[in-house]
Design a protein around this motif. Structure first.
Motif, PDB file in Angstrom:
ATOM      1  N   PRO A 102      28.770  -8.277  34.955  1.00  7.86           N
ATOM      2  CA  PRO A 102      28.084  -9.032  36.018  1.00  7.86           C
ATOM      3  C   PRO A 102      26.565  -8.901  35.988  1.00  7.86           C
ATOM      4  N   ALA A 103      26.040  -7.785  35.465  1.00  9.72           N
ATOM      5  CA  ALA A 103      24.588  -7.646  35.383  1.00  9.72           C
ATOM      6  C   ALA A 103      24.022  -8.531  34.280  1.00  9.72           C
ATOM      7  N   ILE A 104      24.734  -8.620  33.152  1.00 11.55           N
ATOM      8  CA  ILE A 104      24.239  -9.367  31.994  1.00 11.55           C
ATOM      9  C   ILE A 104      24.406 -10.868  32.192  1.00 11.55           C
ATOM     10  N   ILE A 105      25.496 -11.282  32.842  1.00  6.54           N
ATOM     11  CA  ILE A 105      25.805 -12.707  32.910  1.00  6.54           C
ATOM     12  C   ILE A 105      24.778 -13.470  33.748  1.00  6.54           C
ATOM     13  N   TRP A 106      24.021 -12.766  34.576  1.00  8.53           N
ATOM     14  CA  TRP A 106      22.993 -13.452  35.360  1.00  8.53           C
ATOM     15  C   TRP A 106      21.904 -14.030  34.462  1.00  8.53           C
ATOM     16  N   SER A 107      21.723 -13.456  33.278  1.00  4.98           N
ATOM     17  CA  SER A 107      20.734 -14.017  32.353  1.00  4.98           C
ATOM     18  C   SER A 107      21.236 -15.308  31.724  1.00  4.98           C
ATOM     19  N   ALA A 108      22.556 -15.562  31.784  1.00  4.59           N
ATOM     20  CA  ALA A 108      23.111 -16.807  31.252  1.00  4.59           C
ATOM     21  C   ALA A 108      23.233 -17.885  32.321  1.00  4.59           C
ATOM     22  N   ALA A 109      23.122 -17.503  33.601  1.00  2.00           N
ATOM     23  CA  ALA A 109      23.320 -18.466  34.689  1.00  2.00           C
ATOM     24  C   ALA A 109      22.357 -19.652  34.628  1.00  2.00           C
ATOM     25  N   PRO A 110      21.051 -19.433  34.426  1.00  2.00           N
ATOM     26  CA  PRO A 110      20.137 -20.591  34.436  1.00  2.00           C
ATOM     27  C   PRO A 110      19.954 -21.222  33.066  1.00  2.00           C
ATOM     28  N   LEU A 111      20.747 -20.812  32.074  1.00  2.00           N
ATOM     29  CA  LEU A 111      20.445 -21.150  30.689  1.00  2.00           C
ATOM     30  C   LEU A 111      20.443 -22.651  30.431  1.00  2.00           C
ATOM     31  N   LEU A 112      21.515 -23.337  30.811  1.00  2.00           N
ATOM     32  CA  LEU A 112      21.615 -24.768  30.510  1.00  2.00           C
ATOM     33  C   LEU A 112      20.529 -25.563  31.238  1.00  2.00           C
ATOM     34  N   LEU A 113      20.315 -25.259  32.521  1.00  2.00           N
ATOM     35  CA  LEU A 113      19.301 -25.977  33.296  1.00  2.00           C
ATOM     36  C   LEU A 113      17.906 -25.755  32.714  1.00  2.00           C
ATOM     37  N   VAL A 114      17.588 -24.505  32.390  1.00  2.00           N
ATOM     38  CA  VAL A 114      16.268 -24.192  31.841  1.00  2.00           C
ATOM     39  C   VAL A 114      16.083 -24.835  30.475  1.00  2.00           C
ATOM     40  N   ALA A 115      17.132 -24.781  29.635  1.00  2.00           N
ATOM     41  CA  ALA A 115      17.026 -25.357  28.296  1.00  2.00           C
ATOM     42  C   ALA A 115      16.818 -26.866  28.360  1.00  2.00           C
ATOM     43  N   LEU A 116      17.569 -27.551  29.220  1.00  2.00           N
ATOM     44  CA  LEU A 116      17.395 -28.997  29.357  1.00  2.00           C
ATOM     45  C   LEU A 116      16.022 -29.339  29.926  1.00  2.00           C
ATOM     46  N   THR A 117      15.548 -28.528  30.882  1.00  2.00           N
ATOM     47  CA  THR A 117      14.211 -28.753  31.429  1.00  2.00           C
ATOM     48  C   THR A 117      13.150 -28.615  30.349  1.00  2.00           C
ATOM     49  N   ALA A 118      13.285 -27.587  29.521  1.00  2.00           N
ATOM     50  CA  ALA A 118      12.331 -27.388  28.433  1.00  2.00           C
ATOM     51  C   ALA A 118      12.391 -28.541  27.437  1.00  2.00           C
ATOM     52  N   GLY A 119      13.604 -29.027  27.154  1.00  2.00           N
ATOM     53  CA  GLY A 119      13.741 -30.162  26.242  1.00  2.00           C
ATOM     54  C   GLY A 119      13.075 -31.409  26.780  1.00  2.00           C
TER      55      GLY A 119
END
Length: 554
Positions: A328-345
């Motif tokens: 549960p501590a590590i998975i929080w780093s994956a939570a915003p991944l798709l949104l952030v990646a698409l925003t950066a794209g």
């Protein structure tokens, strides 16, 4: 090696951009889209499998009934095979085409992963992991090659966004996924998970990547031996580095044998390449300022991943937490991944320089590491939720910005004009990716061990028999454990052991804090390298306005 026109005048970067646009289809159809999805799944799958293996190594050792030293070679067998097949994929991809290689490799990988949990022989298990590494190791090098040659220019940032999601997401989701498998199903699913995903990848590749015609026999024949020397050399040195801390580095005969034999094979490959050309390798093409700087940046970026791969898991493991509690501590780093990646794209499509996105990501990662340096031995998973959210944003921005810079470098240096250029380009960054990740993990482990020794010595200076503080703690602890001890002397010995355990816990906690600061300084060095990068003549928003050739896909 610059591309030249018919009058031998070197092409300008803008002319190369126009030539690249005419070489890439302007529209995307379902077939190439499936191919891109297939290779992206493969890139994420190889990362997920490697992470699952490292998480489940203890269960695998118990299943086979082997010692810690024997079990250490299981991880090395898989990762060294990944390193071996990386450069060799250039030979296979250039000779047979990516479709044929990926389909055969994925099929063998699926069967191997399906039977791996059922193996009880140590030697057979090592052999199966080598096969799994050799087959899955082809997934990553051929991903960048295919995606670059088939994606329309205006879709490249979105392709990179999904690329970042698959790669970075696999690293951060693995602990939670493995913990869930172990708690509700079985540790066997660390391999069966990959065996179920690989067929989906095969379907996408079969339907999405068209077969290529046989290579024409003209000019110099590809050097099979040269690739073999290079792959063997890198694999042996990789295994030596991975086992170095356990074997005590240069004091070990096994380490010296692995390292120097690997260096010898690498030197043989270099001499062979200098004496005779190889039509599938273009080493001079890599000798460009931005290419070298981007390789260094990839190396430093892989080191920053030790925050979620080593530091946070170990900070919780020293308190006895299991994988399902660390996840549960590590998975929080994956939570915003798709949104952030698409925003950066989308930002890159809006003509934002990918160097700025990379710099923002590194800054977020450094700031999160500084916040994590407030760590104490009483922290639990919930203390990392906010910092891991920031870390996930930083890693996503960093990865997509870095890959964006790498792709622009391939475009503006004419990498798509010759297959051997883009194959060499892709294999170079694959090798850096593997070496960077392993070197980062090795150095961080060595750094934590050395800092723990230092802090133990410094703390020990203040814990001396005869000191009223030390004697008071010993008497208090002895009184607390006396009821469950056979004698007062035994209670005193147990109290001394508890004091030693407290010292070790605090020393290791201080070493972890040093590790977080080291990651922050690593990001600062990477930011200096970003500042040294030369700006691309055009960005993705400009590239999308160029007029590629119209193509239709069956």
């Amino acid at each position: 090696m610059a591309a030249t026109s018919s009058t031998t005048r070197p092409l300008t970067p803008l002319e190369i951009a126009h030539a690249t646009a005419t070489a890439i289809p302007s529209e995307i159809s379902a077939r190439p889209l499936l191919g891109i999805l297939g290779v992206l799944i493969g890139a994420g799958l190889v990362t997920l499998t490697a992470r699952m293996l490292s998480l489940g190594l203890a269960d695998l050792r118990g299943h086979v009934g082997i010692s810690y030293d024997q079990g250490a070679w299981l991880d090395s067998a898989y990762n060294a095979a990944l390193m071996f097949i990386g450069p060799f994929s250039v030979y296979l991809g250039g000779l047979l085409g990516p479709r044929r290689v990926l389909l055969c490799a994925a099929g063998v990988f699926t069967v191997t992963c399906a039977f791996l949990p059922l193996i009880h022989s140590y030697s057979l298990l090592v052999a199966a992991l080598i096969v799994a590494g050799l087959t899955s190791g082809t997934f990553y090098p051929l991903t960048l090659t295919f995606a670059l040659r088939i994606s329309p220019l205006r879709f490249l940032p979105i392709t990179m966004a999904f690329y970042a999601t698959f790669i970075d997401g696999a690293v951060n989701v693995a602990p939670s996924l493995y913990g869930w498998y172990r708690e509700h199903l079985s540790w066997h699913w660390m391999f069966w998970n990959s065996a179920m995903i690989a067929p989906l990848m095969m379907i996408c590749i079969y339907l999405g990547i068209p077969p290529v015609p046989a290579r024409k026999e003209d000019g110099h024949a590809p050097s099979f031996v040269g690739f073999l020397y290079l792959s063997a050399g890198l694999a042996l040195m990789f295994a030596a580095l991975q086992q170095g801390q356990r074997l005590d580095w240069w004091r070990s005969g096994v380490f010296n044998a692995l390292f120097w034999s690997g260096a010898f094979f690498t030197l043989c490959a270099l001499i062979r390449r200098l004496r005779g050309p190889n039509p599938l390798v273009a080493l001079p093409y890599l000798w460009k300022r931005n290419t070298v700087l981007l390789g260094s940046l990839l190396f430093w970026f892989r080191f920053t991943l030790t925050t979620t791969i080593i530091l946070i898991p170990q900070s919780l493991a020293i308190r006895g937490f299991e994988a399902d509690q660390i996840g549960p501590a590590i998975i929080w780093s994956a939570a915003p991944l798709l949104l952030v990646a698409l925003t950066a794209g989308l930002l890159m499509l809006g003509r934002l320089d990918p160097r700025l996105i990379l710099a923002v990501g590194l800054t977020c990662t450094a700031f999160a590491a500084v916040l994590n340096s407030q760590y104490t031995s009483s922290w639990g998973a919930e203390n990392y939720y906010r910092t891991e959210l920031l870390t996930g944003m930083g890693q996503a921005f960093s990865l997509i910005g870095l890959v964006g810079c790498i792709i622009l470098q391939g475009v503006f240096t004419g990498g798509l004009m010759k297959p051997q250029w883009i194959l060499t380009f892709s294999a170079f960054f694959h090798t850096i990716r593997l070496f960077g990740g392993q070197a980062g993990a090795i150095y961080m482990g060595h750094f934590l061990a050395e800092r723990e020794k230092l802090h133990s010595n410094l703390l020990g200076l203040h814990v001396a028999q005869g000191s009223w503080i030390t004697d008071g703690n010993l008497h208090a602890l002895a009184a607390g454990v006396y009821a469950k001890s056979p004698s007062f002397a035994a209670a005193g010995a147990r109290a001394a052991d508890l004091i030693g355990a407290r010292l070790r816990l605090q020393a290791y906690s201080l070493s972890l804090i040093d590790g977080f600061f080291l990651v922050a300084w690593t990001c600062a060095i990477a930011l200096i390298l970003v500042a040294l990068l030369r700006k691309s003549p055009l960005n993705y928003g400009d590239l999308s306005t160029l007029q590629p050739v119209k193509e239709t896909h069956s």
